[in-house]
Design an enzyme around this catalytic site. Structure first.
Site, PDB file in Angstrom:
ATOM      1  N   SER A 146      -0.592   0.684   4.706  1.00  0.00           N
ATOM      2  CA  SER A 146      -1.904   0.047   4.794  1.00  0.00           C
ATOM      3  C   SER A 146      -1.923  -1.007   5.888  1.00  0.00           C
ATOM      4  O   SER A 146      -0.905  -1.657   6.160  1.00  0.00           O
ATOM      5  CB  SER A 146      -2.187  -0.620   3.448  1.00  0.00           C
ATOM      6  N   ASP A 170       0.062  13.482 -10.625  1.00  0.00           N
ATOM      7  CA  ASP A 170      -0.774  12.282 -10.764  1.00  0.00           C
ATOM      8  C   ASP A 170      -0.771  11.846 -12.227  1.00  0.00           C
ATOM      9  O   ASP A 170      -0.884  12.682 -13.126  1.00  0.00           O
ATOM     10  CB  ASP A 170      -2.213  12.576 -10.291  1.00  0.00           C
ATOM     11  N   ARG A 203     -15.055 -14.928   0.960  1.00  0.00           N
ATOM     12  CA  ARG A 203     -14.169 -14.542  -0.143  1.00  0.00           C
ATOM     13  C   ARG A 203     -12.763 -15.058   0.190  1.00  0.00           C
ATOM     14  O   ARG A 203     -12.259 -14.770   1.288  1.00  0.00           O
ATOM     15  CB  ARG A 203     -14.182 -13.009  -0.266  1.00  0.00           C
ATOM     16  N   LEU A 213      -0.906   1.842  -6.905  1.00  0.00           N
ATOM     17  CA  LEU A 213      -2.030   0.982  -7.290  1.00  0.00           C
ATOM     18  C   LEU A 213      -2.475   0.247  -6.040  1.00  0.00           C
ATOM     19  O   LEU A 213      -1.645  -0.091  -5.193  1.00  0.00           O
ATOM     20  CB  LEU A 213      -1.587   0.004  -8.380  1.00  0.00           C
ATOM     21  N   LYS A 247       3.711  -2.547   0.020  1.00  0.00           N
ATOM     22  CA  LYS A 247       3.650  -1.547   1.102  1.00  0.00           C
ATOM     23  C   LYS A 247       4.705  -1.872   2.172  1.00  0.00           C
ATOM     24  O   LYS A 247       5.381  -0.981   2.683  1.00  0.00           O
ATOM     25  CB  LYS A 247       2.258  -1.518   1.735  1.00  0.00           C
ATOM     26  N   GLY A 268      -9.068 -15.511   1.009  1.00  0.00           N
ATOM     27  CA  GLY A 268      -8.050 -14.543   1.443  1.00  0.00           C
ATOM     28  C   GLY A 268      -8.555 -13.549   2.474  1.00  0.00           C
ATOM     29  O   GLY A 268      -7.761 -12.800   3.052  1.00  0.00           O
ATOM     30  N   TYR A 285       0.281  -6.586  -3.370  1.00  0.00           N
ATOM     31  CA  TYR A 285      -0.032  -5.215  -2.946  1.00  0.00           C
ATOM     32  C   TYR A 285       0.471  -4.974  -1.524  1.00  0.00           C
ATOM     33  O   TYR A 285       1.198  -4.018  -1.245  1.00  0.00           O
ATOM     34  CB  TYR A 285      -1.548  -4.957  -3.029  1.00  0.00           C
TER      35      TYR A 285
HETATM   36  P1  NAD Z   1      -6.656   6.107  -5.609  1.00  0.00           P
HETATM   37  O1  NAD Z   1      -6.415   5.077  -6.662  1.00  0.00           O
HETATM   38  O2  NAD Z   1      -7.971   6.798  -5.585  1.00  0.00           O
HETATM   39  O3  NAD Z   1      -5.501   7.213  -5.648  1.00  0.00           O
HETATM   40  C1  NAD Z   1      -4.185   6.912  -6.057  1.00  0.00           C
HETATM   41  C2  NAD Z   1      -3.789   7.957  -7.081  1.00  0.00           C
HETATM   42  O4  NAD Z   1      -2.455   7.690  -7.508  1.00  0.00           O
HETATM   43  C3  NAD Z   1      -4.678   7.922  -8.320  1.00  0.00           C
HETATM   44  O5  NAD Z   1      -5.112   9.241  -8.582  1.00  0.00           O
HETATM   45  C4  NAD Z   1      -3.743   7.417  -9.427  1.00  0.00           C
HETATM   46  O6  NAD Z   1      -4.081   7.968 -10.681  1.00  0.00           O
HETATM   47  C5  NAD Z   1      -2.389   7.845  -8.914  1.00  0.00           C
HETATM   48  N1  NAD Z   1      -1.258   7.028  -9.371  1.00  0.00           N
HETATM   49  C6  NAD Z   1      -1.134   5.674  -9.325  1.00  0.00           C
HETATM   50  N2  NAD Z   1       0.062   5.305  -9.784  1.00  0.00           N
HETATM   51  C7  NAD Z   1       0.727   6.449 -10.103  1.00  0.00           C
HETATM   52  C8  NAD Z   1       2.026   6.729 -10.601  1.00  0.00           C
HETATM   53  N3  NAD Z   1       2.900   5.749 -10.890  1.00  0.00           N
HETATM   54  N4  NAD Z   1       2.383   8.016 -10.781  1.00  0.00           N
HETATM   55  C9  NAD Z   1       1.527   9.024 -10.505  1.00  0.00           C
HETATM   56  N5  NAD Z   1       0.283   8.815 -10.042  1.00  0.00           N
HETATM   57  C10 NAD Z   1      -0.102   7.547  -9.841  1.00  0.00           C
HETATM   58  O7  NAD Z   1      -6.374   5.399  -4.210  1.00  0.00           O
HETATM   59  P2  NAD Z   1      -6.614   5.933  -2.732  1.00  0.00           P
HETATM   60  O8  NAD Z   1      -7.663   5.096  -2.119  1.00  0.00           O
HETATM   61  O9  NAD Z   1      -6.727   7.400  -2.717  1.00  0.00           O
HETATM   62  O10 NAD Z   1      -5.234   5.481  -2.076  1.00  0.00           O
HETATM   63  C11 NAD Z   1      -4.145   6.371  -1.906  1.00  0.00           C
HETATM   64  C12 NAD Z   1      -2.989   5.602  -1.291  1.00  0.00           C
HETATM   65  O11 NAD Z   1      -3.411   5.041  -0.057  1.00  0.00           O
HETATM   66  C13 NAD Z   1      -2.493   4.441  -2.150  1.00  0.00           C
HETATM   67  O12 NAD Z   1      -1.089   4.373  -2.051  1.00  0.00           O
HETATM   68  C14 NAD Z   1      -3.124   3.230  -1.494  1.00  0.00           C
HETATM   69  O13 NAD Z   1      -2.360   2.065  -1.684  1.00  0.00           O
HETATM   70  C15 NAD Z   1      -3.129   3.647  -0.032  1.00  0.00           C
HETATM   71  N6  NAD Z   1      -4.171   2.970   0.762  1.00  0.00           N
HETATM   72  C16 NAD Z   1      -5.467   3.006   0.318  1.00  0.00           C
HETATM   73  C17 NAD Z   1      -6.437   2.321   1.026  1.00  0.00           C
HETATM   74  C18 NAD Z   1      -7.871   2.297   0.540  1.00  0.00           C
HETATM   75  O14 NAD Z   1      -8.605   1.363   0.897  1.00  0.00           O
HETATM   76  N7  NAD Z   1      -8.341   3.272  -0.218  1.00  0.00           N
HETATM   77  C19 NAD Z   1      -6.097   1.633   2.212  1.00  0.00           C
HETATM   78  C20 NAD Z   1      -4.768   1.653   2.636  1.00  0.00           C
HETATM   79  C21 NAD Z   1      -3.805   2.324   1.885  1.00  0.00           C
HETATM   80  N1  UDP Z   2     -17.510  -7.595   1.560  1.00  0.00           N
HETATM   81  C1  UDP Z   2     -18.712  -8.225   1.234  1.00  0.00           C
HETATM   82  N2  UDP Z   2     -19.225  -8.027  -0.010  1.00  0.00           N
HETATM   83  C2  UDP Z   2     -18.621  -7.249  -0.947  1.00  0.00           C
HETATM   84  C3  UDP Z   2     -17.402  -6.603  -0.593  1.00  0.00           C
HETATM   85  C4  UDP Z   2     -16.877  -6.803   0.674  1.00  0.00           C
HETATM   86  O1  UDP Z   2     -19.276  -8.954   2.043  1.00  0.00           O
HETATM   87  O2  UDP Z   2     -19.120  -7.124  -2.069  1.00  0.00           O
HETATM   88  C5  UDP Z   2     -16.948  -7.780   2.927  1.00  0.00           C
HETATM   89  C6  UDP Z   2     -15.572  -8.429   2.941  1.00  0.00           C
HETATM   90  O3  UDP Z   2     -15.698  -9.837   2.951  1.00  0.00           O
HETATM   91  C7  UDP Z   2     -14.993  -7.864   4.240  1.00  0.00           C
HETATM   92  C8  UDP Z   2     -15.606  -6.463   4.331  1.00  0.00           C
HETATM   93  O4  UDP Z   2     -16.768  -6.500   3.496  1.00  0.00           O
HETATM   94  O5  UDP Z   2     -15.431  -8.613   5.352  1.00  0.00           O
HETATM   95  C9  UDP Z   2     -14.688  -5.353   3.849  1.00  0.00           C
HETATM   96  O6  UDP Z   2     -14.226  -5.685   2.553  1.00  0.00           O
HETATM   97  P1  UDP Z   2     -13.453  -4.630   1.653  1.00  0.00           P
HETATM   98  O7  UDP Z   2     -13.143  -5.308   0.338  1.00  0.00           O
HETATM   99  O8  UDP Z   2     -14.217  -3.354   1.606  1.00  0.00           O
HETATM  100  O9  UDP Z   2     -12.129  -4.335   2.469  1.00  0.00           O
HETATM  101  P2  UDP Z   2     -10.906  -5.296   2.896  1.00  0.00           P
HETATM  102  O10 UDP Z   2     -11.233  -6.690   2.493  1.00  0.00           O
HETATM  103  O11 UDP Z   2      -9.745  -4.735   2.160  1.00  0.00           O
HETATM  104  O12 UDP Z   2     -10.800  -5.133   4.365  1.00  0.00           O
END
Ligand code: NAD
Ligand code: UDP
Length: 340
Positions: A125, A32, A294, A84, A153, A296, A149
């Site tokens: 995602s 990491d 919001r 990210l 993916k 998007g 983003y």
């Molecule tokens: P997070 O930011 O908490 O964890 C990601 C980790 O990757 C962090 O510790 C960061 O320091 C590390 N990192 C980033 N770029 C790096 C690089 N180039 N080299 C080494 N380390 C690096 O995020 P998370 O919520 O744990 O998400 C993990 C994965 O799941 C991500 O790929 C994210 O896109 C995916 N994901 C997350 C969500 C969500 O809502 N949390 C939803 C769908 C997919």
């Molecule tokens: N949301 C909200 N207020 C906030 C943050 C999120 O009403 O301060 C709503 C947003 O419009 C969506 C839901 O909560 O309907 C989930 O949003 P989040 O950003 O957690 O996830 P994503 O948009 O990625 O699904």
């Protein structure tokens, strides 16, 4: 004992998954860059799992670092969380996102190929679906990612699909997460967003703790039961268990070396469901006001997660109540969020 490389293993989902894997008897090595996490998480993982995973502070885009890592250890698989993940930031800084998420993955895959490690679980995602035609969303739904983003993916999914087509020695699981929330039930690990949270649950937690005054609910005129947006929130420990199930599946499967699965609960909850459940379970009022939608945002979507159940034998079991309780337990014990 099987050794697994966990990129992004000190992050939110990665850290919970490491606890799950170590408890299941795997040895985990974390790579990491700490761009969005703290090294101190390793101590928490050690307390919870009884073992201290090795943390290599390095970047997945650093080929020399990866080569050294693969030379020093024999891995049976990689779980690739590093990336990210802020949608808005990706719109402002697309090159940074494509470099980190796409170039980071191809650099990792090249190092894996060189080392002969050809099993990978990738964090995809639900954002790859964009605005779906209907919910629940099956894995066959078309891709319409709306942000750099989401596109990063989708690109990585294509790259991994091409890789499997070129060489069937690869074993690939693409896991499409819906909305991960919650925290470890001990309250020792959870989500630690930098700055003011963009996501709903961390925002609600910070309103509950008094760090933020009022939750702004983005839109109450959506075509949903109560007018607020609906999402498929999934507990991070359910996700962690999903990764364990995917690793086991890849280790045993003779079927297609590419498996693609939604990880969700197969049900939607509105913003008001989350706010009201959080208030009820934790006994904390969440002051809120309705504001404009919001830009998007998609009105409503949730997963069809039946494929994961059939293929992996995995199903999310934790409720919205569990998610709200555990999120608050983590926030309460770590009021500044920052465990570093
Ligand atoms: P997070 O930011 O908490 O964890 C990601 C980790 O990757 C962090 O510790 C960061 O320091 C590390 N990192 C980033 N770029 C790096 C690089 N180039 N080299 C080494 N380390 C690096 O995020 P998370 O919520 O744990 O998400 C993990 C994965 O799941 C991500 O790929 C994210 O896109 C995916 N994901 C997350 C969500 C969500 O809502 N949390 C939803 C769908 C997919
Ligand atoms: N949301 C909200 N207020 C906030 C943050 C999120 O009403 O301060 C709503 C947003 O419009 C969506 C839901 O909560 O309907 C989930 O949003 P989040 O950003 O957690 O996830 P994503 O948009 O990625 O699904």
């Amino acid at each position: 004992m099987q050794k697994i490389l966990i990129t992004g293993g000190t992050g939110f989902i990665g850290s919970h998954t490491v606890v799950e894997l170590v408890s299941a008897g795997y040895e985990c090595i974390i790579l990491d860059s700490l761009v969005n996490s703290h090294a101190a998480v390793v101590g928490r993982i050690a307390t919870l799992s009884g073992k201290t995973p090795l943390l290599i502070e390095g970047d997945v885009r650093d080929a020399a670092c990866l080569d050294a890592l693969f030379a020093a250890h024999t891995f049976s698989a990689v779980i690739h969380f590093a990336g990210l993940k802020a949608v808005g930031e990706s719109v402002r800084e697309p090159l940074r996102y494509y470099d980190n998420n796409v170039n980071g993955t191809t650099t990792l895959l090249a190092a894996m190929a060189k080392a002969g490690v050809k099993t990978i679980v990738f964090s995809s995602s639900a954002t790859v679906y964009g605005e779906p035609d209907f919910s629940p969303i099956p894995e066959s739904a078309p891709f319409r990612p709306a942000s750099p983003y989401g596109k990063s993916k989708a690109m990585v999914e294509s790259i991994l699909t091409d890789l499997v087509a070129s060489d069937s020695a690869w074993r690939v699981a693409l896991l499409r997460y819906f909305n991960p929330v919650g925290a470890h039930s001990s309250g020792m690990m959870g989500e630690d967003p930098a700055g003011i949270p963009n996501n709903l649950m961390p925002f609600v937690c910070q309103v509950a703790s008094g760090r933020l005054k009022t939750l702004r609910i983005f839109g109450n005129d959506y075509p949903t039961a109560d007018g607020t947006g609906e999402r498929d929130y999934i507990h991070v420990m359910d996700l962690a268990e999903g990764h364990l199930a995917a690793l086991r599946y890849l280790a045993r499967t003779d079927a297609s070396p590419l498996m693609i699965a939604n990880l969700g609960t197969s049900r939607g909850h509105s913003v008001l469901d989350v706010v009201n459940t959080f208030s009820r379970i934790n006994g904390m009022p969440i002051p809120h006001q309705f504001v404009a939608r919001r830009p998007g945002d998609v009105p409503a979507y949730w997963a069809d997660a039946t494929y994961a159940e059939r293929t992996l034998g995995w199903k999310a079991t934790r409720s919205l109540e569990d998610m709200c309780r555990d999120s608050w337990n983590w926030q309460k014990q770590n009021p500044t969020g920052d465990i570093g």
